[in-house]
Design a protein around this motif. Structure first.
Motif, mmCIF file in Angstrom:
data_model
loop_
_atom_site.group_PDB
_atom_site.id
_atom_site.type_symbol
_atom_site.label_atom_id
_atom_site.label_comp_id
_atom_site.label_asym_id
_atom_site.label_seq_id
_atom_site.Cartn_x
_atom_site.Cartn_y
_atom_site.Cartn_z
ATOM 1 N N SER A 57 -42.841 -19.899 -12.335
ATOM 2 C CA SER A 57 -42.917 -19.453 -13.208
ATOM 3 C C SER A 57 -41.830 -19.403 -14.777
ATOM 4 O O SER A 57 -40.705 -19.319 -13.988
ATOM 5 N N CYS A 58 -42.002 -19.274 -15.685
ATOM 6 C CA CYS A 58 -40.865 -19.501 -16.653
ATOM 7 C C CYS A 58 -41.344 -18.344 -18.115
ATOM 8 O O CYS A 58 -41.851 -18.247 -19.577
ATOM 9 N N ALA A 59 -40.936 -17.168 -17.399
ATOM 10 C CA ALA A 59 -41.679 -16.066 -18.387
ATOM 11 C C ALA A 59 -40.367 -15.121 -18.755
ATOM 12 O O ALA A 59 -40.665 -14.321 -20.322
ATOM 13 N N ARG A 60 -39.386 -14.626 -18.805
ATOM 14 C CA ARG A 60 -38.177 -14.886 -19.597
ATOM 15 C C ARG A 60 -37.618 -15.978 -20.337
ATOM 16 O O ARG A 60 -37.865 -16.878 -20.178
ATOM 17 N N PRO A 61 -37.171 -15.116 -21.417
ATOM 18 C CA PRO A 61 -36.023 -15.738 -21.719
ATOM 19 C C PRO A 61 -35.077 -17.045 -22.018
ATOM 20 O O PRO A 61 -35.285 -18.331 -22.425
ATOM 21 N N ASP A 62 -34.556 -16.619 -20.533
ATOM 22 C CA ASP A 62 -33.423 -16.977 -20.083
ATOM 23 C C ASP A 62 -34.136 -18.079 -19.487
ATOM 24 O O ASP A 62 -33.396 -18.795 -18.204
ATOM 25 N N ASP A 63 -35.619 -18.397 -18.661
ATOM 26 C CA ASP A 63 -35.871 -19.321 -18.122
ATOM 27 C C ASP A 63 -35.745 -20.619 -17.951
ATOM 28 O O ASP A 63 -34.979 -21.227 -16.951
ATOM 29 N N PRO A 64 -35.973 -20.992 -19.518
ATOM 30 C CA PRO A 64 -35.931 -22.680 -19.345
ATOM 31 C C PRO A 64 -33.962 -23.033 -19.083
ATOM 32 O O PRO A 64 -33.552 -23.779 -18.336
ATOM 33 N N LEU A 65 -33.247 -22.064 -18.985
ATOM 34 C CA LEU A 65 -31.462 -22.098 -19.250
ATOM 35 C C LEU A 65 -31.317 -22.690 -17.651
ATOM 36 O O LEU A 65 -30.500 -23.120 -17.133
ATOM 37 N N LEU A 66 -32.000 -20.963 -16.423
ATOM 38 C CA LEU A 66 -32.006 -21.181 -15.608
ATOM 39 C C LEU A 66 -32.592 -22.838 -14.697
ATOM 40 O O LEU A 66 -31.867 -23.071 -13.688
ATOM 41 N N LEU A 67 -33.909 -23.036 -15.405
ATOM 42 C CA LEU A 67 -34.658 -23.943 -14.722
ATOM 43 C C LEU A 67 -33.699 -25.533 -15.058
ATOM 44 O O LEU A 67 -33.518 -26.045 -14.208
ATOM 45 N N GLY A 68 -33.223 -25.515 -16.438
ATOM 46 C CA GLY A 68 -31.915 -26.615 -16.285
ATOM 47 C C GLY A 68 -30.952 -26.315 -15.439
ATOM 48 O O GLY A 68 -30.671 -27.571 -15.219
ATOM 49 N N ALA A 69 -30.484 -25.456 -15.537
ATOM 50 C CA ALA A 69 -29.281 -24.956 -14.237
ATOM 51 C C ALA A 69 -29.698 -25.937 -12.579
ATOM 52 O O ALA A 69 -28.555 -26.671 -11.615
#
Length: 378
Positions: A57-69
């Motif tokens: 799931s990529c529902a939150r604004p910070d999720d792309p950053l977390l997935l990048g990490a």
């Protein structure tokens, strides 16, 4: 499980629904297709790895950053999916699950065979979600609802229909994200409830929050246990005093995983499959299943008048619905969808939104009134 909730609704004022369904079926009104590798709201996708598939799931604004990490690359919302797909081609589902849990990413591996011990062993501690004891009336009980989004609010909504007084509690820093979503759906779940906003960083508000919980008969939380513990609230003390504590999490209180309805359902094995691989079934289906289960548990009388802590794992709830029995394939006759049974063809009823009645309160609208009514000062 549906019968237990229906009994509770019928006992308390004749609110028995014609048939229980999850409210409004948001996916049904958006024209989403089941046969897709993305969920109806397009916030969750499946990607292939070297050992199978994962749902993310990529529902939150910070999720792309977390997935990048997670994949150790710089990405944004436009590049995150192809970058994640590349990473998954060289890593296992187990590696993804470990990193996702560590970073707070909502996602998990999809089992190759949901009838194997892969699901059963993971959810064994939380598999017993059957209500114990006799049904009880919740008419007049005070429900303090700390939950957000869908599963917890659905539980609170059903308890409210059964006559309970529902007080929704938010903090200034963390209002319910569903307030920014579909307004009619939010009103459906929260109409008739009261809204309290307290800041646990302030001593007077923190004290008022503790006293509000002390006055409750039922508490609903839908976050990892550490969140309310950080406010100084103890589920153990509440249960010891005779209260009912409903804890809804992605995979149980003993696991630090987070998740949303789409990725949790898929990681529990609730997927359909076509020639290209797994596809989602329903829209965030783990949420209504968990909310309905939680309401049924709350409407169960604890043994010997004691309190109860109900550990509602969304993943285990979904897994409990999957018994390995082959399902019948629907067919369309040009006008309607049908399922052939041993005796006749049965028509599948399309989703029917329920009428929204009443207004959902603005954040904190009832704070002073609720505290005064309960004799709480700050």
């Amino acid at each position: 499980m549906q019968r237990r909730v229906a009994e509770g609704l019928d006992v308390d004022g004749g609110h028995r629904p014609e048939r229980l369904r999850h409210p409004d079926d948001p996916g049904g009104d958006q024209g989403g297709l089941r046969a897709s590798g993305e969920s109806v709201d397009e916030r969750c996708g499946e990607r292939l790895d070297v050992a199978g598939w994962v749902a993310v799931s990529c529902a939150r604004p910070d999720d792309p950053l977390l997935l990048g990490a997670l994949i150790e690359r710089e990405v944004d919302h436009t590049t995150v999916w192809p970058a994640l797909a590349d990473w998954l081609h060289d890593h296992t589902r187990a590696e993804f699950d470990e990193r996702a849990t560590l970073l707070g990413v909502a996602g998990g591996g999809i089992p190759e065979n949901r009838t194997t011990d892969e699901i059963e062993s993971a959810d064994a501690p939380h598999a017993d979600l059957t209500p114990h004891g006799d049904p009880r009336s919740v008419d007049g009980l005070l429900v303090v609802d700390f939950s957000a989004l869908w599963a917890g609010p659905l539980c609170a909504h059903l308890l409210g229909l059964a006559g309970a007084r529902v007080v929704k509690v938010e903090t200034p820093a963390r209002p319910d994200g569903a307030r920014r979503g579909d307004a009619d759906f939010y009103r459906l779940l929260h109409g008739g409830h009261e809204s309290v906003v307290l800041d646990p960083a302030l001593d007077p508000d923190r004290t008022a929050l503790h006293r509000l919980v002390d006055a409750a008969d039922v508490v609903i939380e839908a976050s990892r246990p550490r969140a309310l513990r950080g406010f100084g609230l103890s589920s153990e003390d509440f249960v010891a005093s005779g209260g009912t504590w409903i804890s809804i999490t992605a995979a149980g209180r003993d696991f630090d995983r987070i998740g949303f309805g789409d990725d949790v359902a898929a990681s529990a094995g609730l997927v359909a499959r076509d020639d290209l691989g797994p596809v989602f079934v329903g829209d965030a289906i783990a949420d209504p299943l968990a909310g309905l289960t939680a309401a049924a548990l709350a409407m169960s009388r604890p043994a010997h008048g004691s309190g109860a802590l109900w550990d509602v794992s969304m993943r285990a709830t979904v897994a409990a619905t999957l018994d390995g029995t082959a399902t019948r394939t629907p067919r369309h006759d040009g006008r309607r969808w049908l399922v052939d049974t041993d005796s006749a063809a049965v028509e599948l009823a399309p989703p029917r939104p329920r009428a929204v009645t009443g207004d959902a309160p603005a954040p904190g609208r009832d704070t002073d009134a609720v505290l005064a009514d309960l004799g709480i000062t700050r």
